[in-house]
Design a protein around this motif. Structure first.
Motif, PDB file in Angstrom:
ATOM      1  N   MET A 102      -1.221  31.576  52.451  1.00 56.06           N
ATOM      2  CA  MET A 102      -1.815  31.322  51.164  1.00 56.06           C
ATOM      3  C   MET A 102      -1.296  30.006  50.589  1.00 56.06           C
ATOM      4  N   ARG A 103      -0.073  29.638  50.899  1.00 54.58           N
ATOM      5  CA  ARG A 103       0.478  28.396  50.343  1.00 54.58           C
ATOM      6  C   ARG A 103      -0.314  27.182  50.795  1.00 54.58           C
ATOM      7  N   GLN A 104      -0.809  27.207  52.019  1.00 50.35           N
ATOM      8  CA  GLN A 104      -1.554  26.069  52.538  1.00 50.35           C
ATOM      9  C   GLN A 104      -2.868  25.872  51.789  1.00 50.35           C
ATOM     10  N   SER A 105      -3.410  26.938  51.199  1.00 45.84           N
ATOM     11  CA  SER A 105      -4.704  26.851  50.526  1.00 45.84           C
ATOM     12  C   SER A 105      -4.615  26.150  49.180  1.00 45.84           C
ATOM     13  N   GLY A 106      -3.419  26.066  48.611  1.00 45.97           N
ATOM     14  CA  GLY A 106      -3.265  25.431  47.312  1.00 45.97           C
ATOM     15  C   GLY A 106      -3.474  26.367  46.137  1.00 45.97           C
ATOM     16  N   PHE A 107      -3.776  27.625  46.390  1.00 46.23           N
ATOM     17  CA  PHE A 107      -3.973  28.581  45.299  1.00 46.23           C
ATOM     18  C   PHE A 107      -2.623  28.966  44.701  1.00 46.23           C
ATOM     19  N   ARG A 108      -2.554  28.909  43.394  1.00 48.68           N
ATOM     20  CA  ARG A 108      -1.342  29.279  42.657  1.00 48.68           C
ATOM     21  C   ARG A 108      -1.765  30.015  41.384  1.00 48.68           C
ATOM     22  N   PHE A 109      -0.858  30.768  40.813  1.00 49.19           N
ATOM     23  CA  PHE A 109      -1.122  31.363  39.512  1.00 49.19           C
ATOM     24  C   PHE A 109      -1.176  30.242  38.486  1.00 49.19           C
ATOM     25  N   ASP A 110      -2.129  30.322  37.576  1.00 51.21           N
ATOM     26  CA  ASP A 110      -2.319  29.289  36.564  1.00 51.21           C
ATOM     27  C   ASP A 110      -1.363  29.529  35.397  1.00 51.21           C
ATOM     28  N   PRO A 111      -0.457  28.595  35.126  1.00 47.24           N
ATOM     29  CA  PRO A 111       0.504  28.791  34.030  1.00 47.24           C
ATOM     30  C   PRO A 111      -0.152  28.844  32.651  1.00 47.24           C
ATOM     31  N   ASN A 112      -1.414  28.425  32.527  1.00 45.56           N
ATOM     32  CA  ASN A 112      -2.107  28.506  31.239  1.00 45.56           C
ATOM     33  C   ASN A 112      -2.307  29.951  30.783  1.00 45.56           C
ATOM     34  N   PHE A 113      -2.188  30.899  31.708  1.00 45.27           N
ATOM     35  CA  PHE A 113      -2.349  32.307  31.365  1.00 45.27           C
ATOM     36  C   PHE A 113      -1.012  33.015  31.169  1.00 45.27           C
ATOM     37  N   ALA A 114       0.080  32.289  31.235  1.00 44.44           N
ATOM     38  CA  ALA A 114       1.410  32.897  31.212  1.00 44.44           C
ATOM     39  C   ALA A 114       1.677  33.724  29.958  1.00 44.44           C
ATOM     40  N   GLU A 115       1.238  33.248  28.814  1.00 42.04           N
ATOM     41  CA  GLU A 115       1.524  33.946  27.562  1.00 42.04           C
ATOM     42  C   GLU A 115       0.484  35.000  27.213  1.00 42.04           C
ATOM     43  N   SER A 116      -0.726  34.849  27.721  1.00 47.42           N
ATOM     44  CA  SER A 116      -1.812  35.755  27.323  1.00 47.42           C
ATOM     45  C   SER A 116      -2.084  36.861  28.325  1.00 47.42           C
ATOM     46  N   GLY A 117      -1.634  36.691  29.555  1.00 49.84           N
ATOM     47  CA  GLY A 117      -1.971  37.640  30.602  1.00 49.84           C
ATOM     48  C   GLY A 117      -3.231  37.184  31.321  1.00 49.84           C
ATOM     49  N   ALA A 118      -3.670  37.979  32.269  1.00 50.29           N
ATOM     50  CA  ALA A 118      -4.873  37.740  33.083  1.00 50.29           C
ATOM     51  C   ALA A 118      -4.666  36.696  34.172  1.00 50.29           C
ATOM     52  N   GLU A 119      -3.420  36.272  34.384  1.00 52.32           N
ATOM     53  CA  GLU A 119      -3.212  35.302  35.447  1.00 52.32           C
ATOM     54  C   GLU A 119      -3.598  35.878  36.803  1.00 52.32           C
ATOM     55  N   ASP A 120      -3.409  37.183  36.996  1.00 45.78           N
ATOM     56  CA  ASP A 120      -3.807  37.785  38.268  1.00 45.78           C
ATOM     57  C   ASP A 120      -5.334  37.839  38.385  1.00 45.78           C
ATOM     58  N   THR A 121      -6.030  38.147  37.296  1.00 51.24           N
ATOM     59  CA  THR A 121      -7.497  38.175  37.321  1.00 51.24           C
ATOM     60  C   THR A 121      -8.042  36.797  37.650  1.00 51.24           C
ATOM     61  N   ASP A 122      -7.511  35.777  36.996  1.00 47.90           N
ATOM     62  CA  ASP A 122      -7.936  34.407  37.265  1.00 47.90           C
ATOM     63  C   ASP A 122      -7.643  34.023  38.717  1.00 47.90           C
ATOM     64  N   GLY A 145     -10.881  41.328  27.178  1.00 43.40           N
ATOM     65  CA  GLY A 145     -12.165  40.669  26.949  1.00 43.40           C
ATOM     66  C   GLY A 145     -12.005  39.182  26.678  1.00 43.40           C
ATOM     67  N   GLN A 146     -10.993  38.849  25.895  1.00 40.59           N
ATOM     68  CA  GLN A 146     -10.733  37.436  25.615  1.00 40.59           C
ATOM     69  C   GLN A 146     -10.364  36.683  26.895  1.00 40.59           C
ATOM     70  N   CYS A 147      -9.541  37.282  27.713  1.00 38.09           N
ATOM     71  CA  CYS A 147      -9.120  36.631  28.957  1.00 38.09           C
ATOM     72  C   CYS A 147     -10.299  36.476  29.909  1.00 38.09           C
ATOM     73  N   PHE A 148     -11.152  37.492  29.983  1.00 36.64           N
ATOM     74  CA  PHE A 148     -12.338  37.397  30.828  1.00 36.64           C
ATOM     75  C   PHE A 148     -13.194  36.216  30.383  1.00 36.64           C
ATOM     76  N   PHE A 149     -13.387  36.089  29.080  1.00 37.27           N
ATOM     77  CA  PHE A 149     -14.197  34.991  28.576  1.00 37.27           C
ATOM     78  C   PHE A 149     -13.547  33.644  28.891  1.00 37.27           C
ATOM     79  N   ARG A 150     -12.221  33.558  28.769  1.00 35.14           N
ATOM     80  CA  ARG A 150     -11.528  32.308  29.120  1.00 35.14           C
ATOM     81  C   ARG A 150     -11.775  31.933  30.575  1.00 35.14           C
ATOM     82  N   ILE A 151     -11.787  32.920  31.447  1.00 35.82           N
ATOM     83  CA  ILE A 151     -12.014  32.649  32.868  1.00 35.82           C
ATOM     84  C   ILE A 151     -13.439  32.157  33.079  1.00 35.82           C
ATOM     85  N   VAL A 152     -14.403  32.806  32.447  1.00 39.02           N
ATOM     86  CA  VAL A 152     -15.801  32.401  32.588  1.00 39.02           C
ATOM     87  C   VAL A 152     -16.009  30.999  32.032  1.00 39.02           C
ATOM     88  N   VAL A 153     -15.457  30.717  30.851  1.00 33.45           N
ATOM     89  CA  VAL A 153     -15.637  29.411  30.228  1.00 33.45           C
ATOM     90  C   VAL A 153     -15.046  28.303  31.102  1.00 33.45           C
TER      91      VAL A 153
END
Length: 86
Positions: free
Chosen positions: A1-21, A63-71
């Protein structure tokens, strides 16, 4: 997975949903998730997380996190379609 460049997005650190994103980006990247019945997971649920108030707040935040991901991931034309589907 490291080679793919995918990482958890730190922008979700305080709100949650980093795993969903993270998993949504994997899905968009063509990766597949595989279920394993043999895998065991446990999680302790603290008493304050069993109240109706906490569950309501969690649902609202979800719901807010879902919308952030869609936006973030879709152009305006596709975002409008998501809103109508909800």
């Amino acid at each position: 997975m490291r080679q793919s460049g995918f990482r958890f997005d730190p922008n979700f650190a305080e709100s949650g949903a980093e795993d969903t994103d993270f998993f949504h980006r994997l899905y968009l990247g063509g990766y597949k998730l595989i279920w394993c019945n043999e895998g065991g997971v446990t999680e302790e649920v603290l008493p304050y997380r069993t109240t109706r108030a906490w569950v309501r707040r969690r649902a609202f935040r979800g719901g807010q996190c879902f919308f952030r991901i869609v936006v973030r991931r879709y152009p305006l034309s596709k975002r409008a379609a998501w809103v109508f589907l909800l």
